[in-house]
Design a protein around this motif. Sequence first.
Motif, PDB file in Angstrom:
ATOM      1  N   TYR A  51       0.853  -1.212   0.010  1.00  0.00           N
ATOM      2  CA  TYR A  51      -0.112   0.014   0.174  1.00  0.00           C
ATOM      3  C   TYR A  51       1.101   1.273  -0.064  1.00  0.00           C
ATOM      4  CZ  TYR A  51      -3.588  -3.386   1.344  1.00  0.00           C
ATOM      5  OH  TYR A  51      -4.426  -4.528   1.105  1.00  0.00           O
ATOM      6  N   THR A  52       2.113   1.233   0.348  1.00  0.00           N
ATOM      7  CA  THR A  52       3.117   2.282   0.391  1.00  0.00           C
ATOM      8  C   THR A  52       2.459   3.535   1.191  1.00  0.00           C
ATOM      9  OG1 THR A  52       2.267   3.753  -1.422  1.00  0.00           O
ATOM     10  CG2 THR A  52       3.848   1.804  -1.686  1.00  0.00           C
ATOM     11  N   LEU A  53       1.320   3.426   2.098  1.00  0.00           N
ATOM     12  CA  LEU A  53       0.875   4.365   2.938  1.00  0.00           C
ATOM     13  C   LEU A  53       1.304   3.825   4.561  1.00  0.00           C
ATOM     14  CD1 LEU A  53      -2.221   5.514   1.238  1.00  0.00           C
ATOM     15  CD2 LEU A  53       0.113   6.676   1.481  1.00  0.00           C
ATOM     16  N   SER A  54       1.487   4.705   5.087  1.00  0.00           N
ATOM     17  CA  SER A  54       1.302   4.238   6.875  1.00  0.00           C
ATOM     18  C   SER A  54       0.173   3.628   7.181  1.00  0.00           C
ATOM     19  CB  SER A  54       1.439   5.548   7.739  1.00  0.00           C
ATOM     20  OG  SER A  54       2.814   6.356   7.239  1.00  0.00           O
ATOM     21  N   TYR A  55       0.229   2.705   8.092  1.00  0.00           N
ATOM     22  CA  TYR A  55      -0.871   1.916   8.696  1.00  0.00           C
ATOM     23  C   TYR A  55      -0.605   1.714  10.004  1.00  0.00           C
ATOM     24  CZ  TYR A  55       2.145  -1.794   8.074  1.00  0.00           C
ATOM     25  OH  TYR A  55       3.488  -2.744   8.081  1.00  0.00           O
ATOM     26  N   SER A  56      -1.242   0.854  10.585  1.00  0.00           N
ATOM     27  CA  SER A  56      -1.147   0.650  11.972  1.00  0.00           C
ATOM     28  C   SER A  56      -0.032   0.414  12.664  1.00  0.00           C
ATOM     29  CB  SER A  56      -2.461  -0.166  12.503  1.00  0.00           C
ATOM     30  OG  SER A  56      -2.061  -1.649  12.331  1.00  0.00           O
ATOM     31  N   HIS A  57       0.735  -0.379  11.898  1.00  0.00           N
ATOM     32  CA  HIS A  57       2.381  -1.048  12.670  1.00  0.00           C
ATOM     33  C   HIS A  57       3.227   0.331  12.600  1.00  0.00           C
ATOM     34  CE1 HIS A  57       1.255  -5.300  11.073  1.00  0.00           C
ATOM     35  NE2 HIS A  57       0.347  -5.157  12.165  1.00  0.00           N
ATOM     36  N   VAL A  58       3.185   1.328  11.455  1.00  0.00           N
ATOM     37  CA  VAL A  58       3.933   2.320  11.155  1.00  0.00           C
ATOM     38  C   VAL A  58       3.349   3.216  12.302  1.00  0.00           C
ATOM     39  CG1 VAL A  58       4.642   3.954   9.740  1.00  0.00           C
ATOM     40  CG2 VAL A  58       4.257   1.789   8.788  1.00  0.00           C
ATOM     41  N   LEU A  59       2.165   3.616  12.540  1.00  0.00           N
ATOM     42  CA  LEU A  59       1.584   4.511  13.485  1.00  0.00           C
ATOM     43  C   LEU A  59       2.181   4.119  14.886  1.00  0.00           C
ATOM     44  CD1 LEU A  59      -1.946   5.033  11.972  1.00  0.00           C
ATOM     45  CD2 LEU A  59       0.144   6.602  11.663  1.00  0.00           C
ATOM     46  N   VAL A  60       2.086   3.086  15.287  1.00  0.00           N
ATOM     47  CA  VAL A  60       2.471   2.615  16.610  1.00  0.00           C
ATOM     48  C   VAL A  60       3.922   2.765  16.752  1.00  0.00           C
ATOM     49  CG1 VAL A  60       2.805   0.079  16.348  1.00  0.00           C
ATOM     50  CG2 VAL A  60       1.964   1.001  18.611  1.00  0.00           C
ATOM     51  N   VAL A  61       4.683   2.397  15.989  1.00  0.00           N
ATOM     52  CA  VAL A  61       6.194   2.526  15.988  1.00  0.00           C
ATOM     53  C   VAL A  61       6.408   4.088  16.018  1.00  0.00           C
ATOM     54  CG1 VAL A  61       8.488   2.287  14.926  1.00  0.00           C
ATOM     55  CG2 VAL A  61       6.831   0.753  15.065  1.00  0.00           C
ATOM     56  N   ARG A  63       4.568   6.454  17.182  1.00  0.00           N
ATOM     57  CA  ARG A  63       4.033   7.098  18.652  1.00  0.00           C
ATOM     58  C   ARG A  63       5.002   6.461  19.610  1.00  0.00           C
ATOM     59  NH1 ARG A  63      -0.940   5.182  18.663  1.00  0.00           N
ATOM     60  NH2 ARG A  63      -0.408   3.293  19.850  1.00  0.00           N
ATOM     61  N   GLU A  64       5.673   5.346  19.459  1.00  0.00           N
ATOM     62  CA  GLU A  64       6.723   4.773  20.306  1.00  0.00           C
ATOM     63  C   GLU A  64       8.163   5.630  20.298  1.00  0.00           C
ATOM     64  OE1 GLU A  64       8.109   1.771  23.219  1.00  0.00           O
ATOM     65  OE2 GLU A  64       6.034   2.138  22.373  1.00  0.00           O
ATOM     66  N   ASN A  65       8.541   5.691  19.136  1.00  0.00           N
ATOM     67  CA  ASN A  65       9.799   6.467  19.015  1.00  0.00           C
ATOM     68  C   ASN A  65       9.377   8.080  18.691  1.00  0.00           C
ATOM     69  OD1 ASN A  65       9.290   7.201  16.316  1.00  0.00           O
ATOM     70  ND2 ASN A  65      10.668   5.505  15.529  1.00  0.00           N
ATOM     71  N   GLY A  66       8.478   8.680  18.911  1.00  0.00           N
ATOM     72  CA  GLY A  66       8.293  10.142  18.639  1.00  0.00           C
ATOM     73  C   GLY A  66       8.468  10.517  17.526  1.00  0.00           C
ATOM     74  N   SER A  67       8.668   9.937  16.264  1.00  0.00           N
ATOM     75  CA  SER A  67       8.603  10.367  15.026  1.00  0.00           C
ATOM     76  C   SER A  67       7.537  10.695  14.249  1.00  0.00           C
ATOM     77  CB  SER A  67       9.526   9.198  14.073  1.00  0.00           C
ATOM     78  OG  SER A  67       8.674   8.278  14.052  1.00  0.00           O
ATOM     79  N   ARG A  68       7.621  11.588  13.306  1.00  0.00           N
ATOM     80  CA  ARG A  68       6.494  12.080  12.493  1.00  0.00           C
ATOM     81  C   ARG A  68       5.663  10.814  11.371  1.00  0.00           C
ATOM     82  NH1 ARG A  68       5.837  18.124  11.790  1.00  0.00           N
ATOM     83  NH2 ARG A  68       5.051  17.201   9.752  1.00  0.00           N
ATOM     84  N   THR A  69       4.356  10.991  11.453  1.00  0.00           N
ATOM     85  CA  THR A  69       3.837   9.668  10.575  1.00  0.00           C
ATOM     86  C   THR A  69       4.005  10.159   9.111  1.00  0.00           C
ATOM     87  OG1 THR A  69       1.715  10.823  10.865  1.00  0.00           O
ATOM     88  CG2 THR A  69       2.515   8.702  12.201  1.00  0.00           C
ATOM     89  N   ASP A  70       4.077  11.837   9.049  1.00  0.00           N
ATOM     90  CA  ASP A  70       4.236  11.943   7.501  1.00  0.00           C
ATOM     91  C   ASP A  70       5.567  11.845   6.961  1.00  0.00           C
ATOM     92  OD1 ASP A  70       5.349  13.929   8.948  1.00  0.00           O
ATOM     93  OD2 ASP A  70       4.096  15.757   8.186  1.00  0.00           O
ATOM     94  N   THR A  71       6.474  11.623   7.925  1.00  0.00           N
ATOM     95  CA  THR A  71       7.993  11.563   7.232  1.00  0.00           C
ATOM     96  C   THR A  71       8.095  10.005   6.353  1.00  0.00           C
ATOM     97  OG1 THR A  71       8.755  12.146   9.321  1.00  0.00           O
ATOM     98  CG2 THR A  71      10.365  10.894   7.837  1.00  0.00           C
ATOM     99  N   TYR A  72       6.803   9.257   6.698  1.00  0.00           N
ATOM    100  CA  TYR A  72       6.769   7.729   5.841  1.00  0.00           C
ATOM    101  C   TYR A  72       5.748   7.901   4.837  1.00  0.00           C
ATOM    102  CZ  TYR A  72       9.920   6.913  10.043  1.00  0.00           C
ATOM    103  OH  TYR A  72      10.842   7.084  10.810  1.00  0.00           O
ATOM    104  N   VAL A  73       5.268   9.119   4.483  1.00  0.00           N
ATOM    105  CA  VAL A  73       4.531   9.019   3.263  1.00  0.00           C
ATOM    106  C   VAL A  73       5.314   9.113   1.927  1.00  0.00           C
ATOM    107  CG1 VAL A  73       2.562  10.300   2.242  1.00  0.00           C
ATOM    108  CG2 VAL A  73       2.359   9.939   4.523  1.00  0.00           C
ATOM    109  N   PRO A  74       5.127   8.536   0.968  1.00  0.00           N
ATOM    110  CA  PRO A  74       6.030   8.454  -0.230  1.00  0.00           C
ATOM    111  C   PRO A  74       5.594   9.817  -0.999  1.00  0.00           C
ATOM    112  CG  PRO A  74       4.480   6.634  -0.149  1.00  0.00           C
ATOM    113  CD  PRO A  74       3.871   7.299   1.002  1.00  0.00           C
ATOM    114  N   GLU A  75       6.567  10.428  -1.728  1.00  0.00           N
ATOM    115  CA  GLU A  75       6.499  11.720  -2.201  1.00  0.00           C
ATOM    116  C   GLU A  75       5.399  11.862  -3.118  1.00  0.00           C
ATOM    117  OE1 GLU A  75      10.415  12.678  -3.892  1.00  0.00           O
ATOM    118  OE2 GLU A  75      11.369  11.998  -2.047  1.00  0.00           O
TER     119      GLU A  75
END
Length: 105
Positions: A51-61, A63-75
Motif C-alpha cells: 500500500y506504500t502508506l502508513s498503517y497501524s504498525h507504522v503508526l504505533v512505532v 508513537r513509540e519513538n516520537g517520529s512524525r508519521t508524515d515522514t513515511y508518506v511517499p513523495e
Amino acid sequence: MKSREHKVTTYNPREGIYMIKSPIRVSGRGNNVYTLRINNKFCSCGKWQIYTLSYSHVLVVCRENGSRTDTYVPEIYPRQMYRRTYQENFHPVLSESFSRDIPLV
C-alpha cells in the motif's frame, strides 16, 4: 484505533528495527508478531510494501519513538496533493438511469 492495541518492542533503535505484536481478538485471530524496519519502509506483514502508506504498525512505532508519521508518506502523496484531491464537491449519482441523463463535461 487499531494501532493503540499493538505492543511494540524496540530491537535496534539506531537501525529502526521493531517488533509489533497484535492483540488476541474475540474471534481468536490476532496474536501475530511482525518485524518492522522503519528506516527501510519494510514490514514482514507486507502491507507497507503493497500500500506504500502508513498503517497501524507504522503508526504505533512512530508513537513509540516520537517520529512524525508524515515522514513515511511517499513523495507521490504530498499533503497538498491529497488536500487538493478532496477539495472539490462530490455529487452522488442517484441511480444508473439518472446517470445516463447527465452530460459528460
